[in-house]
Design an enzyme around this catalytic site. Structure first.
Site, PDB file in Angstrom:
ATOM      1  N   LEU A 192       0.863  -1.169   0.000  1.00 53.17           N
ATOM      2  CA  LEU A 192       0.000   0.000   0.000  1.00 53.17           C
ATOM      3  C   LEU A 192       0.902   1.221   0.000  1.00 53.17           C
ATOM      4  CD1 LEU A 192      -2.695  -0.896   2.725  1.00 53.17           C
ATOM      5  CD2 LEU A 192      -3.015  -0.926   0.248  1.00 53.17           C
ATOM      6  N   ASP A 193       0.450   2.306  -0.627  1.00 54.23           N
ATOM      7  CA  ASP A 193       1.225   3.542  -0.603  1.00 54.23           C
ATOM      8  C   ASP A 193       1.424   4.010   0.832  1.00 54.23           C
ATOM      9  OD1 ASP A 193       1.227   3.508  -3.347  1.00 54.23           O
ATOM     10  OD2 ASP A 193      -0.445   4.911  -3.548  1.00 54.23           O
ATOM     11  N   LYS A 194       2.469   4.764   1.063  1.00 52.68           N
ATOM     12  CA  LYS A 194       2.791   5.230   2.412  1.00 52.68           C
ATOM     13  C   LYS A 194       1.620   5.954   3.061  1.00 52.68           C
ATOM     14  CE  LYS A 194       6.057   8.150   4.979  1.00 52.68           C
ATOM     15  NZ  LYS A 194       7.248   9.041   4.897  1.00 52.68           N
ATOM     16  N   THR A 196      -1.541   5.730   2.377  1.00 54.65           N
ATOM     17  CA  THR A 196      -2.792   4.982   2.297  1.00 54.65           C
ATOM     18  C   THR A 196      -2.872   4.032   3.474  1.00 54.65           C
ATOM     19  OG1 THR A 196      -2.859   5.097  -0.131  1.00 54.65           O
ATOM     20  CG2 THR A 196      -4.160   3.369   0.910  1.00 54.65           C
ATOM     21  N   ARG A 302      -5.269   6.327  -7.300  1.00 57.04           N
ATOM     22  CA  ARG A 302      -5.039   7.768  -7.268  1.00 57.04           C
ATOM     23  C   ARG A 302      -4.974   8.347  -8.681  1.00 57.04           C
ATOM     24  NH1 ARG A 302       0.264   7.783  -3.780  1.00 57.04           N
ATOM     25  NH2 ARG A 302       0.141  10.042  -4.169  1.00 57.04           N
TER      26      ARG A 302
END
Length: 374
Positions: A192-194, A196, A302
């Site tokens: 997961l993105d930082k 998120t 995104r």
């Protein structure tokens, strides 16, 4: 004593109005597109040579190389230069060197940052589920999944780049994790993105890791995200099928504007369902959406939502404003309003159907309440 910023005597009554009027409503010239280099024979001791294109005239050497070489950061370029691995017209170069165009550049080898080491760190974890084969974690926003391969800042110890990650916490809380992903990514099957938050599954052994990886590749896991986006999404259900690749101008971003035939561009599919439309007199219009993804590309949700003209709230990288609403009532969000809320799959070892949910973090729930009330 006159300020050094003052105009010379006799010119202080001059006006810039003519220059302003001449340029008003004139679009600024677009930044030149730097051709991406296709370098071969990368590896220890390899030599790669090329000519600087005319479009790069005026750029710093490190700025040009970071744009021209695929999948390399500016800090990595500076590392190459600092180690004497870059020569321009036969001589060692400095990062700040201004290019004229048509210089001959030679790069030797690849950048070698100080090694990273994954190590246990006592960090609190929200463990949603755990058995002998796998665990499901509710990752908070602001936590990286694993250490990046970037270069440490000047004076920074190499291991500082690896503090505070999900991997650090996993190594502390679990006795055993899979090693399929390598030493820096034990147990990590997906990311997961930082900024998120939400559910992520980790594998405790190599067999489980490989089975989960196969399930991800076959799209046998159902991943559901909640997002708040700017504006009112017109259609209740939208399927976005746009390929995603690296933005060649701003390399920290991804884009849907490159063709699928281009190098590094991959197909991506997201299904968007409108859950709620919010119209606030104070803060403006917003839409709460549920997103299910068939593929797992970098920044997929995104960049897909941005392609609709509805960036995720808080996601300034993809066009969201830094603050919501107008002063003095504006609000800010120091993360993306994107949350991995549900994860469902067939357990790779027991073959039982399992499903897990993570509630919306309090920071996001609070902002949503403010917008609804406004």
């Amino acid at each position: 004593m006159p300020s050094k910023h003052m105009l010379p005597k006799g010119k202080r009554r001059q006006t810039v109005k003519p220059e302003y009027r001449a340029t008003r409503d004139v679009e600024p010239a677009p930044a030149p597109v730097i051709p991406v280099l296709e370098l071969e024979n990368e590896g220890e001791g390899s030599l790669r040579s090329f000519s600087v294109p005319p479009e790069a005239a005026g750029l710093r050497l490190d700025q040009y190389l970071a744009q021209a070489i695929a999948d390399i950061s500016r800090s990595r370029v500076q590392l190459l230069i600092d180690h004497g691995q870059v020569r321009v017209n036969g001589e060692a170069a400095k990062a700040k060197m201004k290019l004229q165009g048509r210089e001959e550049v030679v790069i030797e080898g690849t950048p070698h940052p100080p090694p990273l080491h994954a190590f246990p760190e006592d960090i609190s974890l929200t463990i949603v589920y755990e058995d002998e084969f796998l665990a499901v974690i509710d990752k908070p926003a602001g936590m990286m999944v694993h250490a990046g391969a970037g270069v440490a800042a000047p004076g920074e110890e190499a291991d500082e780049r690896n503090h505070g990650t999900l991997v650090n916490a996993l190594l502390y809380h679990f006795n055993k994790l899979s090693q399929v992903g390598g030493e820096l990514r034990p147990g990590i099957v997906h990311r997961l993105d930082k900024q998120t938050s939400g559910l992520i599954v980790v594998a405790k052994d190599d067999v489980t890791h490989r089975k989960l990886s196969e399930m991800f590749a076959a799209r046998e896991l159902e991943k559901t995200y909640l997002a708040l986006v700017h504006g009112s999404v017109s259609r209740d259900n939208v399927t976005i099928s746009l390929p995603i690749g690296r933005d060649l101008v701003r390399r920290i971003r991804m884009t849907t504007r490159r063709s699928l035939e281009s190098e590094g561009v991959r197909p991506a599919v997201s299904h968007v369902k409108v859950l709620e439309r919010i119209s606030s007199e104070i803060y403006g219009r917003f839409t709460v959406v549920e997103v299910k993804i068939e593929t797992g590309r970098t920044h997929q949700i995104r960049v897909h939502l941005q392609s609709l003209g509805h960036p995720v709230v808080g996601d300034t990288l993809y066009g969201a404003p830094h603050r919501v609403g107008q002063a003095p009532n504006s609000r800010s969000l120091d993360r993306n309003f994107l949350h991995a809320a549900r994860l469902a799959f067939q357990h790779p070892r027991t073959r039982k159907a399992v499903a897990f949910e993570a509630p919306l973090p309090s920071q996001l729930a609070e902002l949503l309440g403010v917008l609804r009330a406004g």
